[in-house]
Design a protein around this motif. Sequence first.
Motif, PDB file in Angstrom:
ATOM      1  N   LEU A 114       0.832  -1.199   0.000  1.00  0.00           N
ATOM      2  CA  LEU A 114       0.000   0.000   0.000  1.00  0.00           C
ATOM      3  C   LEU A 114       0.871   1.256   0.000  1.00  0.00           C
ATOM      4  O   LEU A 114       0.547   2.262  -0.632  1.00  0.00           O
ATOM      5  CB  LEU A 114      -0.893  -0.032   1.243  1.00  0.00           C
ATOM      6  CG  LEU A 114      -2.261   0.600   1.087  1.00  0.00           C
ATOM      7  CD1 LEU A 114      -2.995   0.011  -0.090  1.00  0.00           C
ATOM      8  CD2 LEU A 114      -3.057   0.426   2.365  1.00  0.00           C
ATOM      9  N   VAL A 145       1.775   1.739  -3.545  1.00  0.00           N
ATOM     10  CA  VAL A 145       0.676   2.269  -4.353  1.00  0.00           C
ATOM     11  C   VAL A 145       0.546   3.765  -4.101  1.00  0.00           C
ATOM     12  O   VAL A 145       0.477   4.582  -5.028  1.00  0.00           O
ATOM     13  CB  VAL A 145      -0.653   1.549  -4.024  1.00  0.00           C
ATOM     14  CG1 VAL A 145      -1.812   2.218  -4.742  1.00  0.00           C
ATOM     15  CG2 VAL A 145      -0.565   0.083  -4.392  1.00  0.00           C
ATOM     16  N   MET A 146       0.545   4.115  -2.837  1.00  0.00           N
ATOM     17  CA  MET A 146       0.373   5.524  -2.469  1.00  0.00           C
ATOM     18  C   MET A 146       1.556   6.369  -2.936  1.00  0.00           C
ATOM     19  O   MET A 146       1.394   7.457  -3.495  1.00  0.00           O
ATOM     20  CB  MET A 146       0.238   5.584  -0.942  1.00  0.00           C
ATOM     21  CG  MET A 146      -0.725   6.601  -0.433  1.00  0.00           C
ATOM     22  SD  MET A 146      -2.321   6.504  -1.228  1.00  0.00           S
ATOM     23  CE  MET A 146      -2.930   8.106  -0.765  1.00  0.00           C
ATOM     24  N   ARG A 183      -6.376   7.068  -4.578  1.00  0.00           N
ATOM     25  CA  ARG A 183      -6.098   7.614  -3.247  1.00  0.00           C
ATOM     26  C   ARG A 183      -7.188   7.274  -2.232  1.00  0.00           C
ATOM     27  O   ARG A 183      -6.889   6.829  -1.114  1.00  0.00           O
ATOM     28  CB  ARG A 183      -5.968   9.133  -3.325  1.00  0.00           C
ATOM     29  CG  ARG A 183      -4.675   9.511  -3.934  1.00  0.00           C
ATOM     30  CD  ARG A 183      -4.334  10.949  -3.631  1.00  0.00           C
ATOM     31  NE  ARG A 183      -2.946  11.098  -3.964  1.00  0.00           N
ATOM     32  CZ  ARG A 183      -2.014  11.453  -3.088  1.00  0.00           C
ATOM     33  NH1 ARG A 183      -2.371  11.742  -1.858  1.00  0.00           N
ATOM     34  NH2 ARG A 183      -0.764  11.535  -3.439  1.00  0.00           N
ATOM     35  N   THR A 232      -6.997   3.567  -1.382  1.00  0.00           N
ATOM     36  CA  THR A 232      -5.868   3.197  -0.524  1.00  0.00           C
ATOM     37  C   THR A 232      -6.089   3.712   0.899  1.00  0.00           C
ATOM     38  O   THR A 232      -5.758   3.032   1.867  1.00  0.00           O
ATOM     39  CB  THR A 232      -4.535   3.758  -1.055  1.00  0.00           C
ATOM     40  OG1 THR A 232      -4.759   5.079  -1.519  1.00  0.00           O
ATOM     41  CG2 THR A 232      -4.006   2.920  -2.170  1.00  0.00           C
ATOM     42  N   ASP A 286      -6.186   1.413   4.078  1.00  0.00           N
ATOM     43  CA  ASP A 286      -5.295   1.693   5.202  1.00  0.00           C
ATOM     44  C   ASP A 286      -6.084   1.704   6.511  1.00  0.00           C
ATOM     45  O   ASP A 286      -5.640   1.169   7.531  1.00  0.00           O
ATOM     46  CB  ASP A 286      -4.614   3.052   4.982  1.00  0.00           C
ATOM     47  CG  ASP A 286      -3.558   3.320   6.029  1.00  0.00           C
ATOM     48  OD1 ASP A 286      -2.783   2.386   6.329  1.00  0.00           O
ATOM     49  OD2 ASP A 286      -3.511   4.438   6.559  1.00  0.00           O
ATOM     50  N   VAL A 297       1.087   5.400   4.913  1.00  0.00           N
ATOM     51  CA  VAL A 297       0.444   5.288   3.611  1.00  0.00           C
ATOM     52  C   VAL A 297       0.192   6.691   3.065  1.00  0.00           C
ATOM     53  O   VAL A 297       0.211   6.938   1.871  1.00  0.00           O
ATOM     54  CB  VAL A 297      -0.861   4.488   3.738  1.00  0.00           C
ATOM     55  CG1 VAL A 297      -1.592   4.432   2.417  1.00  0.00           C
ATOM     56  CG2 VAL A 297      -0.536   3.087   4.216  1.00  0.00           C
TER      57      VAL A 297
END
Lengths: 506, 149
Positions: A274, A277-278, A326, A329, A333, B123
Motif C-alpha cells: 500500500l 501504491v500511495m 487515493r 488506498t 489503510d 500510507v
Amino acid sequence: MTNAAAGARDPSNLEQSARRFRRSILTVLAVGLAAVAVMAAVAVWLVDRSQDYGRWIEHTYIVEAHVNRFAALTERAETARRGYLLAPNAKYQSGYERVRAEIPTALNEIAVDTMDNPVQRRNVLQLRALTDERAKLVEQMMVLAAKGDVDAAVGLFKQDRDHELLGKVRALTQSMLDEEGRLLNLRVARDKDNASLLLAVVLIGGGLMAILSFGSMLLMRRYASDLDRTQGELRVLNTDLEARVKSRTSELSRANDEIQRFAYIVSHDLRSPLVNVMGFTSELEVSLKVLRGQIETTREADPNRLPKAVQEAVEIDMPEAIGFIRSSTRKMDGLINAILRLSREGRRNLTAEPLAMDTVVNGLIDNVRHRLTEKGADAVIEGDLPDISSDRLAIEQVFGNLIDNAVKYLSPKRPGEIVVRGRREAGLLIYEIQDNGRGVAPGDQERIFELFRRAGTQDQAGEGIGLAHVRALMYRLGGTIRCVSELDQGATFRLSFPPNLSNDAS
Amino acid sequence: MTAVADHKPVTIVMIEDDEGHARLIERNIRRAGISNEIRHFADGTTALNFLFEGAQGPLKNGPALILLDLNLPDMNGVDILAKIKAEPGLKRTPVVVLTTTDDKVEIQRCYDLGCNVYITKPVNYESFADAIRQLGLFLSVIQVPEIEA
C-alpha cells in the motif's frame, strides 16, 4: 469420544449398583429380622411348653410319692394290727392309731393331686371306700381284742373279707402307680420331643442367621469392590479430564496466539504494498504536474495544436483515476489499521484495578457532552452503578464506544435520551446502555458485532470496527455483550462481567 | 577546521527488501538535494556482509548512514540493528529505522538498541516524503564521527 462416553456410563453404573445393593441389603435384613422374630417366638413357646412339661413330670413324681406313702402307711397299719392281734398291748395299739390317723391325710393328698385325672379320681374314690370299709373292720377287731376277746378278733381277721379288702387296696395302689408310671413315660417322652424340637429350631435359626450374615457380607463385599473399582475409574477419568482440559486450553491459546500473529503479520504485509501504491501515485501526480505545465505552455502558444483527447486525459481522466486510487488506498489503510488495532488489543496485558464506575461513566458522558447538546439530547446514569475491578482502559473503551454509538445513532424523530444503569445479578455485574435512537433490526443484532459489518441506513461515518472491538474486549475481560432492540425503538446493550477480572482471561 | 582530506563523503546504506519502497526513498532523498552515494541491499545477509566485510563498507572505509527496514526476508531488522550497535567500529554509525510498524513496543526496542531515528512508513505519502526530506536535511548537518584508524 469413546472415553467420554465411558465416563458418562460409569457414574450411572455406580448408582445402579448402589441402588441394587440397597435393595438387596434391605431384603436380606427384612428376611433375617422376620426369621429371627419367628424363631424367637417359637423358641419362647417351646421353652414355655418345656417348663409346663417339667411341671407335669414333677407332678407325676409327687403323685407317685403320695401313692407310695399311702401304700406304706397301709402296710404299716397292717403290721401294727397284726402285732396287736398277736400281743394286744398298748404299744401296738397306739402305733396303729398313729398310722391310722395319717391314712386319710395321705388319701386326701392323692385326691387333691389327681383332680385332673378322671381315672385316678375314680381309683381314689374306690380306694377311699375300701379303706373306710377296712378301717371299720379293723376297728371292730381292735375293740374285740381290747375287750380280751382275741379269738373273735382273730376270727374277724381270718374272714375272707378282710383279706379281700387288703388285696383290693394293694391292687388299686399298684394300678394307680402303674397309671402314674404310664403318665410319667408319656410326659417324659413329650418333654424329650419338645427339647429336640427346641434344639432343631435353634439350630435352624442359627443356620439361617449364619446364611443371612454371610449373604449380606458377600453383598457388602461386592458393593465395596464395585465402589472401589468405580472410584478408581472416576479418579482416572478425572485426571484424564484435567489433562484434556489442559491440552484443549493450551490448544486454544495457541490458536488464539496464532490468530493474533496472523492478524499482525497480515496487516503489516498488506501495508507494505500500500505504501508503494500511495507513493507511486504521488510520483504519478508529480509527473502529471509536469505534463500539465507542458500542456499549459503549448495551449498558450497555439491552442489549436493541442488535441482535445490529450487535454482531457491529462486534465480530467488522470486526476480522476488518481483520486480514486487515493480514496481506495486510504480506505484500505483504515481497514488494515483496524485489524492491527484489534490484534494489538488482543496482545495487551490487562491489569485489574478497582474502578468507581459512576466516575468512569460520567467522564465518558462528559466526553460526548458537546455532541449531546448539539443534538438536544441527554445522557444520565440511573441509580448507582456497581463498582468493578477490571482493566481501566478496556472498560473505558467498551463504555466509551457504546455511549458514542448511542449518541451517533440517535433518531432525529425524538429528543434523544441515553440511560446507563447497572446491577448485581447472580454473582455477575450487569450494565446496560439504553438509548431511544433508531435501533437495530433483530436480524442485524449479531451482525453488528462482526468486523467491518454495519447495519441500517449508512448515513453515519464509520468502518464497522467499534462494536467488533467492543466484543473482542468483552471476551478478553471474561464478559459478554448482547444487543436488545427493535428497529426504530431504541437499543439496549447489555454487558455482563464477572465481578473480578480473572487472571487467565488474558 | 580539520583538513578536507578527513571528510570522506557519507555513504547511505539502504537495507530494504521492497524495490518500490527503495525507489521511493531514493527519489525523495534526491529530491531533498542529497547527492551522496546510495547503496541498496535487498536482504540482511548481503547488507551485513557489506557493512562488516565490504572493502567500501563503513567498517573499513569511510563514514555511512544506515537506512534499515525491519521486515526483511532472511532476518529480522532488529537483529541487524543489534549487530551494528554491538560492533565498536560501527556503533557510532547513525541508523535510521524505516518500517511499516508503528507498534510502540517495537519502536521502544529499536531505541533501546541504539537506533537514532525511527520513521514509520505511512500510507499517507506526503508525510512519508516529508520525513525522508527531513532525513535529507538531517544528513546534511550530521556530524559523522571520524573513523579511528
